[in-house]
Design an enzyme around this catalytic site. Structure first.
Site, PDB file in Angstrom:
ATOM      1  CB  ALA A   1      96.533 -44.016  72.159  1.00  0.00           C
TER       2      ALA A   1
ATOM      3  CG  ASP B   1      87.371 -51.457  73.162  1.00  0.00           C
ATOM      4  OD1 ASP B   1      87.280 -51.606  74.231  1.00  0.00           O
ATOM      5  OD2 ASP B   1      88.634 -50.600  72.805  1.00  0.00           O
TER       6      ASP B   1
END
Length: 548
Positions: free
Chosen positions: A123, A277
Site C-alpha cells: 500500500a 473502515d
C-alpha cells in the site's frame, strides 16, 4: 540544500496545478450543497480521484478521509474517493530488511525463523510480509515505506499553507471548516504512521469483541512491534468479495451478518471506539467460516454524549420519526449565520418519511445519515465529522451484510438489539468510580443544604426573595409562597433528621436494626418516609395543575 529546495518547488508546482484545475469545480464552489449536480459528476469525480492518486500517499489518504465526509462532497465524489486504490508497487526487500533490523535491533535471521521476501500486499504507507517468528508462530509483518513519514510531513505543511490561502481568499471556507478537516486528516494519518497505535487498536477491539465467537481480530506481538514495524498474528482467509458461490452455500451467512452488525453496534453505542473502515476488502472469511477484521489503522472514537445522541438518531431513522431525527441533528451540529431551521426540518422529515413504507432492501440507516448530514450542511449547520464517519461505516456494514445475507435488514437488527444495547450502556456506567462520584456529590449536597436553606429563609424573613413573574396573580403568588415555605420547612426537618441520624450512627446501642444503631436507623427511615411523602405531594400537585 539545492536538491531539497528543488523537490519542494516541484511539489508546490504539482499542488498549484491541482488547485487551479479544481478551484472552480462545482463541488468546491457549492460545497455542502446537494442540489449542485451536473450530468458529468461521475466522470469528473473519477478524474478528481485519479489526480489525487497521482499526488502520492498523502493525497490517497486524504481522498480516503474525504470519502467519509458525505456532508461536504456530492455522492459521486464520495463513491469515487472510496474506491481509491491503495495498492502500489512494492519497495525492495533490501529496504524491508534494513528497516526491520533498525527497528527491532536484531538481524532478520535472528528474529525470524522464516521471512517471505515477496510481500502479500503493498500500500501507499507500507507493505505486508508473511513470516514465522522464533517458536514457530506464523505472523504477518507490516513494514513502513522508507522516508514516507518525512514526505507526509512536508505535504501536510504545504496543505496547511493552501488552507490558509483558501481561508483568506475563498468563499468556500465560510461553508467548510477547511482547517478542521485538515486537523482531522493530520491526526488520522499520523496515527496510521505510528504502528504502535494500530497495535493498541487491535488489542482494544479484540477485547471488546471477546464475546463474539464468529469474529476474529489478529493480536500484535509486542516484542516485534515498533512505530514502523507491526507484527501480528497471520490470519488465513479470503476477502469476502472473492469467496465463491459454492463456498457460500456452506456458510451460515445469516448468523455471521447478525453477529457482525451487533458487534459494530456495541463498538459504536456502548464502547465508543469502533473500526471505522469496514469495507469488504478488510473483512476475510476464514477456513473455519469465521469473519476476520483486518487493517485497524482507522478507528473512530465517540464521547459519551455523542454516543447517546447518535443512538437516539439511529433509532429515530429506523422508526421513521423524522421530527425527532431533525431535533437530534440540530443538537449535534453547530449553527452558522445562515442556518435555516424550518427548511432543514422539512427536508429531514421528508427524507426520513420516504423510508416509512419502503421495502427492507431499500432501507439503510447509513445512507439516510449521510443524506441528513449533507442536508444539514446545506442549510447552515456545521456537522461534526463523527456523524459522516458513522454513516459511512453503517453504509459499508450494510454492503457486507448483504454479501453475507441477501435479505439482511439493518433497521430490523437495530430495533431488535436496542434494548440489549441500552442495558449494556447502563451496566457500563455502574462502575465503582461512578458510584463513588455520585456518593460524593450526595454528601456535598447534604453538607451545603443547611447553609443554602438558611440563605433562603434569611431572604424570606427580610422580604428580599425575588421572583420574575410575567403575569401577576396575587392569589397564586401567595399560594406559591406558602407551598415554597412549607416545602422548605419540611426539607429542613428532613435534613435535620438525616444529619442527626448520621451523628447517632457512631453511638452504639443495644437496640439495632440490620446491625446498625436502632435510633439512627429510625431517624433515617423517618427521613426517607418524609422524603417520599414530599415527593408524592409535589408530583400529585403538578398533575393537578396540568389537568386544570
Amino acid at each position: 540544500m539545492g536538491v531539497a529546495f528543488g523537490d519542494r518547488l516541484s511539489r508546490y508546482r504539482d499542488f498549484a496545478r491541482f488547485a487551479v484545475k479544481y478551484a472552480r469545480a462545482d463541488f468546491v464552489t457549492h460545497a455542502g450543497d446537494s442540489s449542485a449536480r451536473t450530468a458529468n459528476d461521475a466522470a469528473e469525480a473519477r478524474a478528481f480521484a485519479a489526480d489525487l492518486e497521482k499526488l502520492g500517499p498523502t493525497f490517497i489518504k486524504l481522498g480516503q478521509l474525504l470519502s467519509t465526509r458525505a456532508d461536504l462532497l456530492p455522492p459521486a465524489y464520495v463513491e469515487a474517493l472510496a474506491r481509491l486504490q491503495d495498492n502500489v508497487d512494492p519497495f525492495p526487500f533490501a529496504d524491508v530488511e534494513r528497516i526491520v533490523q533498525e527497528e527491532l535491533g536484531v538481524r532478520l535471521s535472528k528474529a525470524f525463523e522464516a521471512f517471505n521476501p515477496e510481500p502479500s500486499a503493498a500500500a501507499s504507507l507500507g507493505q505486508v510480509h508473511r513470516a514465522v517468528i522464533r517458536g514457530g508462530r506464523e505472523v504477518a509483518v507490516k513494514v513502513q515505506r522508507p522516508d514516507v513519514r518525512e514526505r507526509v510531513m512536508k505535504d501536510l505543511d504545504a496543505l496547511d499553507e493552501v488552507a490558509a490561502l483558501m481561508h483568506r481568499f475563498s468563499a468556500t471556507s465560510r461553508l467548510v471548516d477547511v482547517h478542521g478537516v485538515l486537523d482531522e486528516f493530520r491526526r488520522t494519518i499520523l496515527s496510521e504512521l505510528d504502528y504502535r497505535e494500530e497495535a493498541r487498536n487491535l488489542v482494544a477491539l479484540s477485547h471488546q469483541l471477546r464475546d463474539f465467537d464468529r469474529l476474529l481480530i489478529p493480536l500484535p506481538i509486542d516484542d516485534y512491534t515498533t512505530s514502523r514495524v507491526l507484527t501480528m498474528d497471520f490470519i488465513d482467509g479470503t476477502k469476502i468479495t472473492l469467496v465463491s458461490r459454492v463456498e457460500w452455500t456452506e456458510v451460515d451467512g445469516v448468523a455471521l451478518g447478525d453477529d457482525l452488525f451487533r458487534a459494530y453496534l456495541q463498538q459504536i453505542l456502548v464502547d465508543g471506539v469502533f473500526h471505522a473502515d469496514p469495507h469488504p476488502g478488510n473483512v476475510l472469511l476464514t477456513p473455519d467460516h469465521r469473519l476476520a477484521l483486518i487493517d485497524l489503522g482507522m478507528v473512530g472514537r465517540l464521547a459519551t454524549t455523542m454516543q447517546e445522541r447518535l443512538f437516539r438518531l439511529m433509532l429515530a431513522i429506523s422508526e421513521a420519526r423524522g421530527d425527532d431525527a431533525a431535533s437530534i441533528i440540530i443538537a449535534i451540529g453547530e449553527t452558522r449565520e445562515d442556518f435555516d431551521e424550518m427548511q432543514m426540518r422539512r427536508l429531514i422529515i421528508d427524507m426520513v418519511g420516504r423510508y416509512r413504507n419502503a421495502a427492507a432492501k431499500e432501507l439503510n440507516v447509513g445512507r439516510v445519515m449521510l443524506d441528513m448530514a449533507r442536508a444539514a450542511t446545506q442549510h447552515g449547520l456545521r456537522m461534526p465529522p463523527e456523524l459522516a464517519l458513522l454513516g459511512k461505516t453503517l453504509l459499508n456494514l450494510d454492503e457486507i451484510g448483504r454479501l453475507l445475507d441477501p435479505d439482511f435488514d439493518v433497521n430490523a437488527s437495530m430495533r431488535r438489539n436496542a434494548t440489549r444495547l441500552m442495558q449494556r450502556r447502563m451496566l457500563n456506567s455502574m462502575t465503582p468510580a461512578n458510584v463513588l462520584s455520585t456518593a460524593l456529590e450526595v454528601r456535598d449536597f447534604a453538607e451545603r443544604l443547611p447553609a443554602r436553606m438558611n440563605r433562603i429563609l434569611d431572604a424570606l424573613s427580610a422580604n428580599d426573595l425575588r421572583l420574575k413573574i410575567e403575569v401577576i396573580d396575587h392569589g397564586s403568588i401567595i399560594d406559591g409562597f406558602q407551598k415554597v415555605a412549607n416545602r422548605i420547612a419540611l426539607g429542613l426537618v428532613l435534613a435535620a433528621l438525616i444529619v442527626g441520624a448520621a451523628m447517632l450512627m457512631r453511638v452504639q446501642t443495644p437496640f439495632t436494626i440490620l446491625g446498625y444503631p436502632g435510633l439512627a436507623m429510625l431517624l433515617f427511615l423517618a427521613a426517607a418516609g418524609g422524603g417520599f411523602w414530599m415527593a408524592w405531594t409535589i408530583l400529585a400537585g403538578d398533575v393537578k395543575t396540568r389537568i386544570r
